[in-house]
Design an enzyme around this catalytic site. Structure first.
Site, PDB file in Angstrom:
ATOM      1  N   CYS A  11       0.845  -1.207   0.000  1.00  0.00           N
ATOM      2  CA  CYS A  11       0.000   0.000   0.000  1.00  0.00           C
ATOM      3  C   CYS A  11       0.877   1.252   0.000  1.00  0.00           C
ATOM      4  O   CYS A  11       1.702   1.444   0.896  1.00  0.00           O
ATOM      5  CB  CYS A  11      -0.921  -0.007   1.221  1.00  0.00           C
ATOM      6  SG  CYS A  11      -1.812   1.550   1.465  1.00  0.00           S
ATOM      7  N   ASP A  37      -0.830  16.474  -1.412  1.00  0.00           N
ATOM      8  CA  ASP A  37      -1.092  15.644  -2.588  1.00  0.00           C
ATOM      9  C   ASP A  37      -0.055  15.954  -3.662  1.00  0.00           C
ATOM     10  O   ASP A  37       0.304  17.111  -3.898  1.00  0.00           O
ATOM     11  CB  ASP A  37      -2.511  15.901  -3.112  1.00  0.00           C
ATOM     12  CG  ASP A  37      -2.981  14.810  -4.058  1.00  0.00           C
ATOM     13  OD1 ASP A  37      -3.882  14.052  -3.685  1.00  0.00           O
ATOM     14  OD2 ASP A  37      -2.425  14.719  -5.190  1.00  0.00           O
ATOM     15  N   HIS A  53      -4.322   0.576   8.329  1.00  0.00           N
ATOM     16  CA  HIS A  53      -4.676   0.303   6.938  1.00  0.00           C
ATOM     17  C   HIS A  53      -6.150  -0.087   6.872  1.00  0.00           C
ATOM     18  O   HIS A  53      -6.532  -1.211   7.218  1.00  0.00           O
ATOM     19  CB  HIS A  53      -3.817  -0.792   6.318  1.00  0.00           C
ATOM     20  CG  HIS A  53      -4.175  -1.027   4.891  1.00  0.00           C
ATOM     21  ND1 HIS A  53      -3.804  -0.158   3.882  1.00  0.00           N
ATOM     22  CD2 HIS A  53      -4.929  -1.986   4.300  1.00  0.00           C
ATOM     23  CE1 HIS A  53      -4.312  -0.588   2.737  1.00  0.00           C
ATOM     24  NE2 HIS A  53      -4.997  -1.700   2.959  1.00  0.00           N
ATOM     25  N   ASN A  93     -13.075   9.457  -1.666  1.00  0.00           N
ATOM     26  CA  ASN A  93     -13.559   8.618  -2.757  1.00  0.00           C
ATOM     27  C   ASN A  93     -13.588   7.160  -2.319  1.00  0.00           C
ATOM     28  O   ASN A  93     -12.675   6.689  -1.632  1.00  0.00           O
ATOM     29  CB  ASN A  93     -12.654   8.777  -3.987  1.00  0.00           C
ATOM     30  CG  ASN A  93     -12.763  10.159  -4.609  1.00  0.00           C
ATOM     31  OD1 ASN A  93     -13.857  10.698  -4.713  1.00  0.00           O
ATOM     32  ND2 ASN A  93     -11.643  10.735  -5.016  1.00  0.00           N
ATOM     33  N   GLY A  99     -13.679   6.895  -8.426  1.00  0.00           N
ATOM     34  CA  GLY A  99     -12.313   7.166  -8.880  1.00  0.00           C
ATOM     35  C   GLY A  99     -11.257   6.973  -7.812  1.00  0.00           C
ATOM     36  O   GLY A  99     -10.167   7.548  -7.909  1.00  0.00           O
ATOM     37  N   HIS A 104      -6.356   2.988   0.510  1.00  0.00           N
ATOM     38  CA  HIS A 104      -6.110   3.265   1.932  1.00  0.00           C
ATOM     39  C   HIS A 104      -6.968   4.487   2.233  1.00  0.00           C
ATOM     40  O   HIS A 104      -6.799   5.529   1.572  1.00  0.00           O
ATOM     41  CB  HIS A 104      -4.617   3.532   2.161  1.00  0.00           C
ATOM     42  CG  HIS A 104      -4.214   3.772   3.591  1.00  0.00           C
ATOM     43  ND1 HIS A 104      -3.251   3.006   4.242  1.00  0.00           N
ATOM     44  CD2 HIS A 104      -4.620   4.698   4.495  1.00  0.00           C
ATOM     45  CE1 HIS A 104      -3.089   3.447   5.478  1.00  0.00           C
ATOM     46  NE2 HIS A 104      -3.909   4.495   5.656  1.00  0.00           N
ATOM     47  N   HIS A 106      -8.586   7.792   2.805  1.00  0.00           N
ATOM     48  CA  HIS A 106      -7.986   9.122   2.849  1.00  0.00           C
ATOM     49  C   HIS A 106      -9.050  10.177   2.633  1.00  0.00           C
ATOM     50  O   HIS A 106     -10.006   9.974   1.892  1.00  0.00           O
ATOM     51  CB  HIS A 106      -6.855   9.279   1.825  1.00  0.00           C
ATOM     52  CG  HIS A 106      -7.191   8.855   0.434  1.00  0.00           C
ATOM     53  ND1 HIS A 106      -7.257   7.530   0.040  1.00  0.00           N
ATOM     54  CD2 HIS A 106      -7.487   9.575  -0.679  1.00  0.00           C
ATOM     55  CE1 HIS A 106      -7.559   7.459  -1.246  1.00  0.00           C
ATOM     56  NE2 HIS A 106      -7.716   8.691  -1.698  1.00  0.00           N
ATOM     57  N   HIS A 108      -9.416  13.922   1.262  1.00  0.00           N
ATOM     58  CA  HIS A 108      -8.835  15.059   0.556  1.00  0.00           C
ATOM     59  C   HIS A 108      -9.306  16.335   1.258  1.00  0.00           C
ATOM     60  O   HIS A 108     -10.511  16.522   1.467  1.00  0.00           O
ATOM     61  CB  HIS A 108      -9.326  15.124  -0.892  1.00  0.00           C
ATOM     62  CG  HIS A 108      -8.915  13.976  -1.761  1.00  0.00           C
ATOM     63  ND1 HIS A 108      -7.861  14.044  -2.638  1.00  0.00           N
ATOM     64  CD2 HIS A 108      -9.438  12.727  -1.899  1.00  0.00           C
ATOM     65  CE1 HIS A 108      -7.745  12.888  -3.290  1.00  0.00           C
ATOM     66  NE2 HIS A 108      -8.692  12.072  -2.854  1.00  0.00           N
TER      67      HIS A 108
HETATM   68  P1  AMP Z   1      -7.983   9.022  -4.822  1.00  0.00           P
HETATM   69  O1  AMP Z   1      -7.974   9.125  -6.319  1.00  0.00           O
HETATM   70  O2  AMP Z   1      -9.190   9.627  -4.154  1.00  0.00           O
HETATM   71  O3  AMP Z   1      -7.720   7.597  -4.371  1.00  0.00           O
HETATM   72  O4  AMP Z   1      -6.784   9.914  -4.300  1.00  0.00           O
HETATM   73  C1  AMP Z   1      -5.470   9.478  -4.316  1.00  0.00           C
HETATM   74  C2  AMP Z   1      -4.619  10.726  -4.329  1.00  0.00           C
HETATM   75  O5  AMP Z   1      -3.289  10.355  -3.999  1.00  0.00           O
HETATM   76  C3  AMP Z   1      -4.565  11.472  -5.660  1.00  0.00           C
HETATM   77  O6  AMP Z   1      -5.061  12.794  -5.504  1.00  0.00           O
HETATM   78  C4  AMP Z   1      -3.071  11.452  -6.016  1.00  0.00           C
HETATM   79  O7  AMP Z   1      -2.637  12.644  -6.625  1.00  0.00           O
HETATM   80  C5  AMP Z   1      -2.438  11.246  -4.665  1.00  0.00           C
HETATM   81  N1  AMP Z   1      -1.123  10.619  -4.679  1.00  0.00           N
HETATM   82  C6  AMP Z   1      -0.734   9.526  -5.359  1.00  0.00           C
HETATM   83  N2  AMP Z   1       0.554   9.228  -5.089  1.00  0.00           N
HETATM   84  C7  AMP Z   1       0.982  10.156  -4.209  1.00  0.00           C
HETATM   85  C8  AMP Z   1       2.222  10.410  -3.551  1.00  0.00           C
HETATM   86  N3  AMP Z   1       3.299   9.611  -3.728  1.00  0.00           N
HETATM   87  N4  AMP Z   1       2.317  11.468  -2.718  1.00  0.00           N
HETATM   88  C9  AMP Z   1       1.251  12.278  -2.536  1.00  0.00           C
HETATM   89  N5  AMP Z   1       0.044  12.105  -3.115  1.00  0.00           N
HETATM   90  C10 AMP Z   1      -0.087  11.065  -3.944  1.00  0.00           C
END
Ligand code: AMP
Length: 120
Positions: A11, A37, A53, A93, A99, A104, A106, A108
């Protein structure tokens, strides 16, 4: 380095919490970790994640929802630190239709501009 409860070595966000993958940390406590992000969609775009997790909000139950609550409690502190006095948006999401790209839980945290009126 932080420990993740039920860590999944595959993850991305577990690896970020554990410091195996770099991130720009903005907040951390015993239960939550928050970082910028990598592809910001607003002047402030922070991801707030539990140090457990949990694949998504769809996996929340009475046994683990307290860590999600801790993340929500952290958000006003983070928003204040970012100067988001004019408001902000919180999005989580769940699954393919929403999307979700990282499995994991999260939140936003988006702010620093007027959000589009579409979609909530
Ligand atoms: P989601 O699409 O809601 O699952 O959001 C996942 C988010 O993780 C997206 O906005 C990506 O830009 C962000 N993301 C992916 N990899 C990384 C990373 N290494 N560091 C920071 N953000 C990330």
């Amino acid at each position: 380095m932080s420990m993740v409860i039920n860590a999944d070595s595959d993850c991305l966000f577990c690896n970020i919490i554990e410091g195996k993958i770099p991130s720009t940390k903005v907040y951390e406590d015993d239960y939550c970790y928050a970082f910028r992000d990598i592809a910001p969609q607003a002047p402030t775009h922070i991801l707030v994640i539990p140090k457990e997790h949990i694949p998504s909000a769809d996996a929340l139950d009475s046994g683990n929802s307290s860590v999600a609550a801790r993340c929500l409690e952290a958000i006003p502190k983070i928003a204040k630190g970012e100067g988001l006095e004019n408001g902000y948006r919180i999005i989580s999401n769940v699954g393919p239709d929403a999307g979700q790209s990282v499995q994991h839980l999260h939140f936003h945290l988006l702010g620093g501009k007027r959000m589009p009126d579409q979609m909530i």
